[in-house]
Enzyme design. Structure first.
Site, PDB file in Angstrom:
ATOM      1  N   CYS A 136       0.833  -1.256  -0.014  1.00 25.01           N
ATOM      2  CA  CYS A 136      -0.040  -0.284  -0.053  1.00 25.01           C
ATOM      3  C   CYS A 136       0.959   1.173  -0.127  1.00 25.01           C
ATOM      4  O   CYS A 136       2.000   1.361   0.424  1.00 25.01           O
ATOM      5  CB  CYS A 136      -0.918   0.065   1.136  1.00 25.01           C
ATOM      6  SG  CYS A 136      -2.311  -1.158   1.199  1.00 25.01           S
ATOM      7  N   ASP A 137       0.295   2.261  -0.636  1.00 25.71           N
ATOM      8  CA  ASP A 137       0.817   3.595  -0.421  1.00 25.71           C
ATOM      9  C   ASP A 137      -0.226   4.826  -0.564  1.00 25.71           C
ATOM     10  O   ASP A 137      -1.106   4.603  -1.134  1.00 25.71           O
ATOM     11  CB  ASP A 137       1.953   3.745  -1.597  1.00 25.71           C
ATOM     12  CG  ASP A 137       3.077   4.892  -1.212  1.00 25.71           C
ATOM     13  OD1 ASP A 137       2.738   6.117  -1.253  1.00 25.71           O
ATOM     14  OD2 ASP A 137       4.189   4.539  -1.057  1.00 25.71           O
ATOM     15  N   SER A 138       0.156   5.732   0.149  1.00 26.65           N
ATOM     16  CA  SER A 138      -0.789   6.729   0.158  1.00 26.65           C
ATOM     17  C   SER A 138      -0.145   8.096   0.147  1.00 26.65           C
ATOM     18  O   SER A 138       0.954   8.263   0.503  1.00 26.65           O
ATOM     19  CB  SER A 138      -1.402   6.886   1.727  1.00 26.65           C
ATOM     20  OG  SER A 138      -2.166   5.541   1.831  1.00 26.65           O
TER      21      SER A 138
END
Length: 201
Positions: free
Chosen positions: A69-71
């Site tokens: 995941c990356d935000s």
């Protein structure tokens, strides 16, 4: 991911993942794809993280599932990553105080078979986030915790920022950088039931 908030969401959902940090040059990856949409860029980061880890662990865990995941915070048309230092975090907070942005999170699930990546599913999601207007003293106290230096947009609702963060427009977990409903859909897409991954203790 090194995010304790994401790990907390997964554990609360009955999972007990092995954590591996990808350590990618995120600015370079973003710069390599300048014309892509915001969601595509961030999903690309999540996929790159998952791929790096999958290759690293393939020998020890040849049939693993890897979740990446990356935000990033999208505020007034500009993506905001981790500020890294106190001055940058202070400037960002002063720019976003009292405003609403979007936290965009890319999700990638890779399924390995005999040490090779066999199936891939990706998606991104965005949730509106509303920022308070902290006083100068509150902001300096928050910066002193060092929490905002290592999180997208210099804020996470799971920690000290709960006092200076006014809320989100989606599911609470979406503002923490991983969405269990989206994760379930991605797992289903690679042929895995999330219930098979629940802890059995």
């Amino acid at each position: 991911s090194a995010s304790p908030a994401r790990l907390g969401v997964l554990r609360a959902a009955g999972l007990d993942p092995l954590v591996e940090v990808a350590d990618l040059d995120e600015p370079a990856l973003l710069a390599a794809n300048p014309n892509a949409g915001h969601g595509t860029k961030i999903t690309g980061l999540a996929s790159a993280k998952a791929t790096r880890v999958a290759r690293r662990i393939a020998d020890a865990h040849p049939d693993a599932l890897v979740v990446g995941c990356d935000s990033m915070l999208l505020l007034e048309g500009e993506l905001q990553g981790k500020p890294g230092d106190r001055d940058t975090a202070r400037r960002r907070w002063r720019a976003m105080a009292g405003k609403t942005g979007e936290l965009v999170t890319g999700h990638a699930v890779l399924r390995l078979h005999d040490g090779s990546i066999n199936q891939v599913a990706v998606v991104h999601a965005a949730t509106a986030v509303r920022f308070a207007q902290p006083s100068d003293a509150e902001l300096e106290a928050y910066l002193a915790t060092r929490e905002p230096l290592a999180v997208a947009g210099a804020v996470t609702p799971s920690g000290f920022a709960g006092l200076v963060f006014e809320g989100s427009g989606g599911p609470p977990s979406a503002a923490l950088g991983i969405s269990p409903p989206l994760l379930r859909r991605l797992l289903t897409a690679v042929g895995v039931s999330v219930t098979d991954l629940w802890r059995r203790d």
